[in-house]
Design a protein around this motif. Sequence first.
Motif, mmCIF file in Angstrom:
data_model
loop_
_atom_site.group_PDB
_atom_site.id
_atom_site.type_symbol
_atom_site.label_atom_id
_atom_site.label_comp_id
_atom_site.label_asym_id
_atom_site.label_seq_id
_atom_site.Cartn_x
_atom_site.Cartn_y
_atom_site.Cartn_z
ATOM 1 N N TYR A 1 60.677 35.803 65.331
ATOM 2 C CA TYR A 1 59.602 35.893 64.339
ATOM 3 C C TYR A 1 58.212 36.066 64.976
ATOM 4 O O TYR A 1 57.371 36.802 64.474
ATOM 5 C CB TYR A 1 59.611 34.658 63.429
ATOM 6 C CG TYR A 1 58.599 34.785 62.321
ATOM 7 C CD1 TYR A 1 58.753 35.758 61.335
ATOM 8 C CD2 TYR A 1 57.476 33.971 62.281
ATOM 9 C CE1 TYR A 1 57.808 35.906 60.326
ATOM 10 C CE2 TYR A 1 56.527 34.110 61.278
ATOM 11 C CZ TYR A 1 56.705 35.081 60.303
ATOM 12 O OH TYR A 1 55.763 35.224 59.322
ATOM 13 N N TYR B 1 57.408 37.661 67.585
ATOM 14 C CA TYR B 1 57.185 39.064 67.969
ATOM 15 C C TYR B 1 56.864 39.902 66.728
ATOM 16 O O TYR B 1 56.065 40.840 66.781
ATOM 17 C CB TYR B 1 58.419 39.638 68.675
ATOM 18 C CG TYR B 1 58.983 38.752 69.774
ATOM 19 C CD1 TYR B 1 58.145 38.247 70.776
ATOM 20 C CD2 TYR B 1 60.326 38.421 69.806
ATOM 21 C CE1 TYR B 1 58.654 37.435 71.781
ATOM 22 C CE2 TYR B 1 60.846 37.605 70.806
ATOM 23 C CZ TYR B 1 60.004 37.112 71.781
ATOM 24 O OH TYR B 1 60.514 36.304 72.762
ATOM 25 N N GLU B 2 57.507 39.547 65.626
ATOM 26 C CA GLU B 2 57.267 40.261 64.361
ATOM 27 C C GLU B 2 55.806 40.102 63.926
ATOM 28 O O GLU B 2 55.145 41.070 63.552
ATOM 29 C CB GLU B 2 58.171 39.630 63.300
ATOM 30 C CG GLU B 2 58.801 40.565 62.313
ATOM 31 C CD GLU B 2 59.723 39.770 61.397
ATOM 32 O OE1 GLU B 2 59.293 39.459 60.278
ATOM 33 O OE2 GLU B 2 60.855 39.438 61.822
ATOM 34 N N ARG C 1 53.585 42.146 66.162
ATOM 35 C CA ARG C 1 53.621 43.566 65.797
ATOM 36 C C ARG C 1 52.801 43.828 64.548
ATOM 37 O O ARG C 1 52.106 44.829 64.448
ATOM 38 C CB ARG C 1 55.065 44.027 65.584
ATOM 39 C CG ARG C 1 55.774 44.318 66.880
ATOM 40 C CD ARG C 1 57.053 45.116 66.663
ATOM 41 N NE ARG C 1 57.910 44.907 67.813
ATOM 42 C CZ ARG C 1 58.896 44.026 67.883
ATOM 43 N NH1 ARG C 1 59.202 43.287 66.821
ATOM 44 N NH2 ARG C 1 59.591 43.882 68.977
ATOM 45 N N GLN C 2 52.895 42.909 63.593
ATOM 46 C CA GLN C 2 52.130 43.075 62.342
ATOM 47 C C GLN C 2 50.644 43.280 62.638
ATOM 48 O O GLN C 2 49.957 44.032 61.955
ATOM 49 C CB GLN C 2 52.328 41.849 61.440
ATOM 50 C CG GLN C 2 51.544 41.933 60.130
ATOM 51 C CD GLN C 2 51.606 40.630 59.315
ATOM 52 O OE1 GLN C 2 52.479 39.794 59.508
ATOM 53 N NE2 GLN C 2 50.662 40.476 58.400
#
Length: 395
Positions: A174, A176-177, A180-181
């Motif tokens: 999560y 990393y998500e 990225r966002q």
Amino acid sequence: LPTQADVLIIGAGAAGLMCASVAGKRGRSVLVLDHANKVGKKILMSGGGRCNFTNLYTAPDNFYSENPHFCKSALARYTQWDFIALVEKHGIPYHEKTLGQLFCDNKSRDIVDLLLAECREAKAQIRTRCDIQRIEPLEPQGFAVHTSLGKVLCTSLVIATGGLSIPTMGATGYGYEVARQFGHNIIPTRAALVPFTLNQRALNRQQELPGTSLAVTASCAQGAFQEQMLFTHKGLSGPAVLQVSSHWKEGMPVTFDLAPGLDLSDWLAEQRSNKPETSLHTALAELWSKKLVQFFLHRNGLQTKPLKQYTDSELRTVAEKLQIWTLTPEGTEGYRTAEVTLGGVDTNEVSSRSMESMKQPGLYFIGEVLDVTGWLGGFNFQWAWASAHAAGGLV
Ligand code: FAD
């Protein structure tokens, strides 16, 4: 669930709890959210249940990162001595096991209790079993974090969700998500501090050996570690193997010096002059267990005869074959058993002073989610404490 906090921390692991206590003590209102059913699960299972919480010799050289300078500032501002002082303040008994590795005398639970006591003193609130659904940046600053327990508004948002290892303990990608966002680059991740697996043929050859260990120097690429190696049912493990796995990539050979610190050729020549009638396998049994001697001889197709029957050059060849073992692991056991994750949020886009994102003001990354990975031996926790302390002082 509070609807507002100065600081919202996602992840109640080593870094998240440390950051909560530091920020809370500065008078910030702090809320920590975790999706797991309890806090600090990895701390609880760490160090074989005794948590290797730091290392006496922690230095920036003990960490891997695409950006090796990044970790220096935080490690210098919150050192192993600072964490040891905290452990002593809480009266937790500990000992040095080997190579500067500090372990609890009793249980890892002592370290979780320490962090929870510090969080209570700092009036930080913690909620478990909370799923994070969406993060919405607000103008001119702050975030709305939508969760399964409701919406929380915060000024600073700290991502402390750790790495990918041991998904059954609640690890997710999560962090990393989120990175990225907000336009962050992620350095490709890889399981590290992880046992090697071998192909079936190699496993058949070593089927008598699981549970046997010996001292080796394991080398691969730039890494070389003198420590114990352990034969397992799937391949090879033990500290030397875990350490060198951080340098390994698919297809690379790994070399083991099976008699580290010894010139086996000289040693065998000496044995030959002292005990000429002794056979090779009996002489070798002084170095290795009988099972290992048999395995190493058989693997190299070597017969055994009295030492006096070997010429100098024969003895040298035998010694070379026996001392150095090079093999190419089939793979690793992967995130299922890895202690850490290499790679992560690219530190070129994060402040080394505060751990704040250079892309999104008010967003912070701490602990293992960052592209900073320690050696085996307490270094990963020291990074969690140090990076959390750096962020906690500024959020
Ligand atoms: P973690 O401690 O992993 O905490 C992350 C937290 O985030 C967890 O509580 C998790 O539930 C939560 N989380 C994850 N995803 C979400 C999500 N989507 N939503 C909400 N919450 C989420 N290091 C050492 O230095 N010494 C040791 O002895 C040692 N032993 C280890 C033994 C094992 C078996 C393992 C797996 C690791 C070990 N490590 C050890 C490594 C060490 O545990 C980690 O490096 C360290 O815990 C990282 O701290 P962290 O706070 O960044 O992440």
